[in-house]
Design a protein around this motif. Structure first.
Motif, short mmCIF file in Angstrom:
data_model
loop_
_atom_site.label_atom_id
_atom_site.label_comp_id
_atom_site.label_asym_id
_atom_site.label_seq_id
_atom_site.Cartn_x
_atom_site.Cartn_y
_atom_site.Cartn_z
N TYR A 40 0.81 -1.22 0.00
CA TYR A 40 0.00 0.00 0.00
C TYR A 40 0.84 1.27 0.00
CZ TYR A 40 -3.70 -3.23 1.47
OH TYR A 40 -4.60 -4.26 1.54
N ALA A 97 0.19 7.55 6.42
CA ALA A 97 0.11 6.72 7.63
C ALA A 97 0.22 5.25 7.28
CB ALA A 97 -1.22 6.95 8.33
N PHE A 98 0.68 4.46 8.22
CA PHE A 98 0.43 3.02 8.16
C PHE A 98 0.39 2.44 9.56
CE2 PHE A 98 5.08 3.18 7.73
CZ PHE A 98 5.49 2.26 8.69
N ILE A 99 -0.48 1.45 9.72
CA ILE A 99 -0.51 0.67 10.94
C ILE A 99 0.23 -0.64 10.59
CG2 ILE A 99 -2.00 -0.61 12.53
CD1 ILE A 99 -4.06 1.66 12.22
N GLY A 106 -8.73 -1.96 10.55
CA GLY A 106 -10.19 -2.02 10.41
C GLY A 106 -10.96 -1.94 11.72
N LYS A 107 -10.34 -1.41 12.76
CA LYS A 107 -11.04 -1.33 14.05
C LYS A 107 -11.14 0.10 14.59
CE LYS A 107 -9.65 -6.01 15.27
NZ LYS A 107 -8.58 -6.81 15.88
N GLY A 108 -10.96 1.05 13.71
CA GLY A 108 -11.16 2.45 14.11
C GLY A 108 -9.92 3.15 14.66
N GLY A 110 -7.06 3.81 13.08
CA GLY A 110 -6.55 4.77 12.10
C GLY A 110 -7.40 6.03 12.07
N THR A 111 -8.72 5.84 12.11
CA THR A 111 -9.61 7.01 12.07
C THR A 111 -9.36 7.92 13.28
OG1 THR A 111 -11.30 5.81 10.85
CG2 THR A 111 -12.04 7.74 12.07
N ASN A 138 -6.77 0.17 -2.56
CA ASN A 138 -6.69 0.25 -1.11
C ASN A 138 -8.01 0.80 -0.53
OD1 ASN A 138 -5.87 0.36 1.53
ND2 ASN A 138 -4.02 1.56 1.16
N ARG A 140 -9.68 0.17 2.13
CA ARG A 140 -9.74 0.52 3.55
C ARG A 140 -9.19 1.92 3.79
NH1 ARG A 140 -7.68 -4.00 5.65
NH2 ARG A 140 -5.67 -3.13 5.11
N SER A 141 -8.06 2.21 3.17
CA SER A 141 -7.46 3.53 3.37
C SER A 141 -8.34 4.62 2.77
CB SER A 141 -6.06 3.57 2.75
OG SER A 141 -5.48 4.82 2.97
N ALA A 143 -11.55 4.50 2.44
CA ALA A 143 -12.73 4.64 3.30
C ALA A 143 -12.41 5.45 4.55
CB ALA A 143 -13.26 3.26 3.69
N TYR A 144 -11.24 5.20 5.15
CA TYR A 144 -10.96 5.94 6.40
C TYR A 144 -10.66 7.40 6.11
CZ TYR A 144 -5.91 6.79 7.46
OH TYR A 144 -4.63 7.28 7.53
N LYS A 147 -14.02 8.99 5.81
CA LYS A 147 -14.60 9.14 7.15
C LYS A 147 -14.02 10.37 7.86
CE LYS A 147 -14.80 5.67 9.98
NZ LYS A 147 -14.26 4.48 10.66
C1 LIG Z 1 -5.01 2.72 6.16
C2 LIG Z 1 -5.02 2.49 7.67
C3 LIG Z 1 -4.07 3.46 8.35
C4 LIG Z 1 -6.46 2.76 8.16
O1 LIG Z 1 -6.51 2.53 9.56
P1 LIG Z 1 -7.61 1.52 10.14
O2 LIG Z 1 -7.55 1.57 11.60
O3 LIG Z 1 -7.43 0.20 9.51
O4 LIG Z 1 -8.96 2.19 9.59
P2 LIG Z 1 -10.36 2.32 10.34
O5 LIG Z 1 -10.73 1.02 10.97
O6 LIG Z 1 -10.34 3.52 11.23
O7 LIG Z 1 -11.32 2.67 9.12
C5 LIG Z 1 -11.36 1.81 8.03
C6 LIG Z 1 -12.74 1.85 7.38
O8 LIG Z 1 -12.64 1.20 6.11
C7 LIG Z 1 -13.64 0.21 5.98
N1 LIG Z 1 -13.05 -0.82 5.12
C8 LIG Z 1 -12.24 -1.83 5.45
N2 LIG Z 1 -11.90 -2.52 4.33
C9 LIG Z 1 -12.50 -1.92 3.30
C10 LIG Z 1 -12.51 -2.13 1.90
N3 LIG Z 1 -11.83 -3.13 1.35
N4 LIG Z 1 -13.24 -1.29 1.12
C11 LIG Z 1 -13.95 -0.27 1.67
N5 LIG Z 1 -13.97 -0.01 3.00
C12 LIG Z 1 -13.24 -0.82 3.79
C13 LIG Z 1 -13.90 -0.24 7.39
O9 LIG Z 1 -15.17 -0.83 7.50
C14 LIG Z 1 -13.79 1.09 8.16
O10 LIG Z 1 -14.98 1.84 8.06
P3 LIG Z 1 -16.10 1.78 9.23
O11 LIG Z 1 -15.41 2.16 10.51
O12 LIG Z 1 -17.13 2.77 8.79
O13 LIG Z 1 -16.61 0.39 9.29
C15 LIG Z 1 -4.62 1.02 8.02
O14 LIG Z 1 -5.60 0.12 7.59
C16 LIG Z 1 -3.28 0.64 7.40
O15 LIG Z 1 -2.26 1.03 7.91
N6 LIG Z 1 -3.28 -0.12 6.29
C17 LIG Z 1 -2.05 -0.58 5.65
C18 LIG Z 1 -1.15 0.54 5.13
C19 LIG Z 1 -1.91 1.58 4.35
O16 LIG Z 1 -2.81 1.29 3.60
N7 LIG Z 1 -1.54 2.84 4.55
C20 LIG Z 1 -2.16 3.97 3.88
C21 LIG Z 1 -1.57 4.19 2.55
S1 LIG Z 1 -2.50 5.44 1.68
#
Ligand SMILES: CC(C)(COP(=O)(O)OP(=O)(O)OC[C@H]1O[C@@H](n2cnc3c(N)ncnc32)[C@H](O)[C@@H]1OP(=O)(O)O)[C@@H](O)C(=O)NCCC(=O)NCCS
Length: 192
Positions: A40, A97-99, A106-108, A110-111, A138, A140-141, A143-144, A147
């Motif tokens: 990512y 950012a990255f976790i 996916g547990k809030g 990052g948000t 990506n 998840r990223s 989406a957050y 948000k």
């Molecule tokens: C990106 C990142 C920092 C986000 O932090 P996180 O704690 O995982 O994100 P959150 O849980 O706060 O929010 C993620 C949201 O995406 C949603 N989601 C998860 N997978 C998804 C997908 N494939 N498609 C759409 N939405 C998705 C979740 O449901 C959540 O929304 P919700 O709270 O309304 O249910 C983390 O996932 C991460 O480090 N990922 C790997 C590295 C990366 O991608 N870095 C960013 C590069 S741009």
């Protein structure tokens, strides 16, 4: 006992954000070389200890334009988040950012970390607009970011080669004036 994780710069409910210390460097090496995380990110070459060490040495010299925090949850570092390329004239910056601890995805976490970071960017640094980018696979990223109030501003089509094909790079941004109402609501619901 006082540990590095007792240092708190930005304080939330699930996470705190603190400056990076040299003992964090080995952890970065594990996170950033992990293919599940790296896919990512922009890096694609192996990251060596010397690379990370040099990056760390430079951090304190470049903090006028680049501010990096460790994200701490359950008293452990789980990832990092930063404000980069701060432009004091235009009042803009980009965030990244990255976790690295994948069980926290996916547990809030990052948000919350991003909302704390944006509060610092807008209400302490007095920035006006914060930008980011994300690869189109990506979800998840993306989406957050949405948000946290970022909106899509445009795309570079088939810009980045990852996992055997080209992907769009999506450019997003959030303005302080649009983010403030979101922050008031988020703080009331999630940080009290
Ligand atoms: C990106 C990142 C920092 C986000 O932090 P996180 O704690 O995982 O994100 P959150 O849980 O706060 O929010 C993620 C949201 O995406 C949603 N989601 C998860 N997978 C998804 C997908 N494939 N498609 C759409 N939405 C998705 C979740 O449901 C959540 O929304 P919700 O709270 O309304 O249910 C983390 O996932 C991460 O480090 N990922 C790997 C590295 C990366 O991608 N870095 C960013 C590069 S741009």
């Amino acid at each position: 006992m006082e540990t590095n994780n007792s240092i708190q710069f930005l304080r939330g409910k699930k996470v705190t954000l603190r400056p990076v210390v040299k003992e964090d460097v080995p952890r970065f090496l594990v996170w950033i070389n992990d293919p599940d995380v790296r896919q990512y990110l922009s890096m694609y070459l192996p990251v060596m200890e010397a690379d990370e060490q040099a990056w760390f040495e430079n951090l304190s010299k470049s903090k006028e334009t680049d501010i990096v925090f460790l994200i701490i949850a359950d008293d452990q570092p789980i990832g990092c988040m930063g404000i980069h390329r701060i432009n004091w004239k235009d009042k803009t910056a980009i965030t990244g950012a990255f976790i690295g601890e994948k069980k926290y995805w996916g547990k809030g976490y990052g948000t919350e970390a991003k909302m704390l970071l944006l509060n610092y960017a807008f209400n302490s640094l007095n920035l006006r607009k914060v930008c980011a980018s994300v690869l189109s696979f990506n979800g998840r990223s993306h989406a957050y970011q949405l948000k946290c109030g970022y909106k899509e501003e445009g795309r570079r089509k088939q810009q980045v080669y990852k996992n055997g094909r080209y992907w769009d790079e999506i450019f997003t941004a959030v303005f302080k004036k649009d983010w403030l109402p979101l922050w008031r609501k988020y703080r009331k619901t999630n940080l009290r």
